[in-house]
Design an enzyme around this catalytic site. Sequence first.
Site, PDB file in Angstrom:
ATOM      1  N   ASP A 117       5.230 -26.196 -22.374  1.00  0.00           N
ATOM      2  CA  ASP A 117       3.926 -25.570 -22.190  1.00  0.00           C
ATOM      3  C   ASP A 117       4.082 -24.214 -21.500  1.00  0.00           C
ATOM      4  O   ASP A 117       3.487 -23.217 -21.917  1.00  0.00           O
ATOM      5  CB  ASP A 117       3.004 -26.485 -21.370  1.00  0.00           C
ATOM      6  CG  ASP A 117       1.646 -25.844 -21.127  1.00  0.00           C
ATOM      7  OD1 ASP A 117       0.894 -25.669 -22.103  1.00  0.00           O
ATOM      8  OD2 ASP A 117       1.356 -25.502 -19.964  1.00  0.00           O
ATOM      9  N   HIS A 156       0.038 -32.137 -20.175  1.00  0.00           N
ATOM     10  CA  HIS A 156      -0.329 -31.857 -18.776  1.00  0.00           C
ATOM     11  C   HIS A 156      -0.421 -33.145 -17.957  1.00  0.00           C
ATOM     12  O   HIS A 156      -1.311 -33.308 -17.131  1.00  0.00           O
ATOM     13  CB  HIS A 156      -1.644 -31.083 -18.712  1.00  0.00           C
ATOM     14  CG  HIS A 156      -1.649 -29.893 -19.611  1.00  0.00           C
ATOM     15  ND1 HIS A 156      -0.942 -28.738 -19.323  1.00  0.00           N
ATOM     16  CD2 HIS A 156      -2.237 -29.675 -20.816  1.00  0.00           C
ATOM     17  CE1 HIS A 156      -1.118 -27.869 -20.308  1.00  0.00           C
ATOM     18  NE2 HIS A 156      -1.884 -28.407 -21.218  1.00  0.00           N
ATOM     19  N   ASP A 179       2.778 -33.147 -27.748  1.00  0.00           N
ATOM     20  CA  ASP A 179       1.444 -33.552 -27.293  1.00  0.00           C
ATOM     21  C   ASP A 179       0.385 -33.236 -28.354  1.00  0.00           C
ATOM     22  O   ASP A 179      -0.803 -33.317 -28.092  1.00  0.00           O
ATOM     23  CB  ASP A 179       1.088 -32.930 -25.948  1.00  0.00           C
ATOM     24  CG  ASP A 179       1.031 -31.414 -25.971  1.00  0.00           C
ATOM     25  OD1 ASP A 179       1.088 -30.809 -27.067  1.00  0.00           O
ATOM     26  OD2 ASP A 179       0.928 -30.811 -24.889  1.00  0.00           O
ATOM     27  N   GLU A 202       1.936 -25.404 -32.475  1.00  0.00           N
ATOM     28  CA  GLU A 202       2.466 -26.761 -32.270  1.00  0.00           C
ATOM     29  C   GLU A 202       3.473 -27.105 -33.372  1.00  0.00           C
ATOM     30  O   GLU A 202       4.561 -27.615 -33.103  1.00  0.00           O
ATOM     31  CB  GLU A 202       1.333 -27.798 -32.266  1.00  0.00           C
ATOM     32  CG  GLU A 202       0.348 -27.665 -31.131  1.00  0.00           C
ATOM     33  CD  GLU A 202       0.827 -28.234 -29.808  1.00  0.00           C
ATOM     34  OE1 GLU A 202       1.964 -28.751 -29.723  1.00  0.00           O
ATOM     35  OE2 GLU A 202       0.056 -28.159 -28.832  1.00  0.00           O
ATOM     36  N   ASP A 262       5.826 -27.624 -27.739  1.00  0.00           N
ATOM     37  CA  ASP A 262       4.430 -27.357 -27.407  1.00  0.00           C
ATOM     38  C   ASP A 262       4.033 -26.006 -27.988  1.00  0.00           C
ATOM     39  O   ASP A 262       4.885 -25.143 -28.214  1.00  0.00           O
ATOM     40  CB  ASP A 262       4.194 -27.357 -25.899  1.00  0.00           C
ATOM     41  CG  ASP A 262       2.728 -27.573 -25.527  1.00  0.00           C
ATOM     42  OD1 ASP A 262       1.922 -27.930 -26.424  1.00  0.00           O
ATOM     43  OD2 ASP A 262       2.371 -27.374 -24.351  1.00  0.00           O
ATOM     44  N   GLY A 263       2.751 -25.863 -28.255  1.00  0.00           N
ATOM     45  CA  GLY A 263       2.204 -24.614 -28.752  1.00  0.00           C
ATOM     46  C   GLY A 263       1.009 -24.214 -27.919  1.00  0.00           C
ATOM     47  O   GLY A 263       0.391 -25.051 -27.259  1.00  0.00           O
TER      48      GLY A 263
END
Length: 151
Positions: A128, A118, A68, A45, A7-8
Amino acid sequence: MITIYTDGAAKGNPGPGGYGTVMIYKQHRKELSEGFRLTTNNRMELMAVIKGLEELKVEGLPVQIYSDSKYVVDAVEKGWIWSWQKKGFKDKKNVDLWKRYIPLHIKFKPKFVWVKGHAGNIENERCDTLAVMAAMTAGPKPDIGYETNRG
């Protein structure tokens, strides 16, 4: 199989940003994160994926990456990066990172799975958290590719 979650995050876009990566292989687990003073969400990301692949020591094992980011997943799984490369990345952003990613893709042949962000995926949520914490504590470290090329 080696499983990598990524994740970024960027606080502002551009703004301070960071990435989070969780790598799992059998009983082994490794977490990676880093922050940068000025970057974009899409760069982080992609950086999360790159950093995970760069940590791999063994070739030949299947690699599955959960992200994501539609930007990253679609670019790879739909083959867009190959047409971008063929056209010299004309009018594309994050060229430095895509050029860094491509040899890793050729070497490890990862498969990507898009996960909704999320949405309760424990490892995605951990990534995250790592990315947001890295962005919040980014300090003075520059994202050279972004600051040199502005995207």
